[in-house]
Design a protein around this motif. Sequence first.
Motif, PDB file in Angstrom:
ATOM      1  N   LEU A   1       0.828  -1.207   0.000  1.00 19.81           N
ATOM      2  CA  LEU A   1       0.000   0.000   0.000  1.00 19.81           C
ATOM      3  C   LEU A   1       0.863   1.257   0.000  1.00 19.81           C
ATOM      4  O   LEU A   1       0.522   2.247  -0.653  1.00 19.81           O
ATOM      5  N   SER A   2       1.981   1.231   0.697  1.00 24.54           N
ATOM      6  CA  SER A   2       2.888   2.382   0.688  1.00 24.54           C
ATOM      7  C   SER A   2       3.515   2.564  -0.692  1.00 24.54           C
ATOM      8  O   SER A   2       3.684   3.697  -1.163  1.00 24.54           O
TER       9      SER A   2
ATOM     10  N   GLU B   1       2.149   1.637  -3.564  1.00 22.06           N
ATOM     11  CA  GLU B   1       1.113   2.164  -4.460  1.00 22.06           C
ATOM     12  C   GLU B   1       0.872   3.646  -4.209  1.00 22.06           C
ATOM     13  O   GLU B   1       0.636   4.409  -5.144  1.00 22.06           O
ATOM     14  N   ALA B   2       0.921   4.068  -2.945  1.00 24.47           N
ATOM     15  CA  ALA B   2       0.749   5.487  -2.638  1.00 24.47           C
ATOM     16  C   ALA B   2       1.860   6.297  -3.293  1.00 24.47           C
ATOM     17  O   ALA B   2       1.617   7.390  -3.839  1.00 24.47           O
ATOM     18  N   TRP B   3       3.080   5.773  -3.266  1.00 21.59           N
ATOM     19  CA  TRP B   3       4.204   6.443  -3.918  1.00 21.59           C
ATOM     20  C   TRP B   3       3.985   6.490  -5.432  1.00 21.59           C
ATOM     21  O   TRP B   3       4.248   7.520  -6.070  1.00 21.59           O
TER      22      TRP B   3
ATOM     23  N   ARG C   1       1.122   6.481  -7.046  1.00 22.44           N
ATOM     24  CA  ARG C   1       0.077   7.475  -7.328  1.00 22.44           C
ATOM     25  C   ARG C   1       0.635   8.892  -7.266  1.00 22.44           C
ATOM     26  O   ARG C   1       0.312   9.748  -8.099  1.00 22.44           O
ATOM     27  N   GLU C   2       1.470   9.148  -6.265  1.00 21.07           N
ATOM     28  CA  GLU C   2       2.043  10.482  -6.109  1.00 21.07           C
ATOM     29  C   GLU C   2       2.950  10.827  -7.286  1.00 21.07           C
ATOM     30  O   GLU C   2       2.920  11.953  -7.802  1.00 21.07           O
TER      31      GLU C   2
ATOM     32  N   SER D   1     -10.872   4.589   2.005  1.00 20.67           N
ATOM     33  CA  SER D   1      -9.761   4.750   1.070  1.00 20.67           C
ATOM     34  C   SER D   1      -9.415   3.452   0.353  1.00 20.67           C
ATOM     35  O   SER D   1      -8.801   3.481  -0.708  1.00 20.67           O
TER      36      SER D   1
END
Length: 299
Positions: free
Chosen positions: A71-72, A74-76, A78-79, A275
């Motif tokens: 999840l971390s 994927e967050a990176w 997306r950013e 989320s």
Amino acid sequence: MIPLISTQCYGPLEVCHLPRLWWKASLNAAGRLAEDYPECTPVLDSMVLDLLGLDKETALGRIHSARPDYLSFEAWVRERTGGGPSPERIEEWNGSIRSRVHEQWKIDDIYPTLGFDGSEGVTSAVVLNHLEDWQFWYARDLGGEALAAWSGRTVPLISTLDYGLLGVCQLPRTWHKILLQAAGLLHSEYPGLGGGLDRRVVEDVLGLDSDRVVDHLTSERPSYLRFEDWVRDQLGGRDVSGPVGEWNEYVRHRTHQADKRADIHGNLGRADDGSLPESAVVLNHVEDWHFAHGILWAD
């Protein structure tokens, strides 16, 4: 170790193969990736990075240095990519993954590993890659040193979505869990044959006796292809294509009840704030990958 997160798996971003790339790079960073599995191939690994507009060295460097859980990561992603590709591009990519067939040279490479004589006519890249990974895992990892250190802590990473020659979702995962349990390797959070999808695919979809299936897997400890052969014998020519088709659609689109969602979010250490999607597939994926990542870096 053989990377068992398959090409067709996806997370909240819904991009197939991205989780496999993350897991291969994570295993490599930890010195655990099987030597004959490159962490980033010039085909699907590079293609999914191109889809996202990510530079190979930057993406792999992020995994190596930050050691993010999925999840971390994927967050990176997306950013870095402004939220990721459009839904239309993702749908096109995922469709190409699911319908992909291997070229003859690749078929000729995989068939001997599976003991195929060339008459099987299987060309699906999804199926052949599944079977090859599972055969290598069975031959190398199940009784080897790679998993010995994870006794009682090994997370089953074959997905509910994955299927073999019979085309039955969940059945390979059930095989995987019971073999891990029989070897004393299965993580304590996971029952070998639970009361949920495992029992339903065996009893309701295939019409088999679950105790007999567990006894067979525990005593014989067959490879996945040998297990499927045994299942065919038990079916005795009975046509289960209708129930299997309905089952696969159910598995792919089901959602969890509130208590299960709460349990998964608790394991992830996240508030259920909307989320993460409703999809049971995605929630189960990220839970499995969270546990596996934690164990990978705990040692």
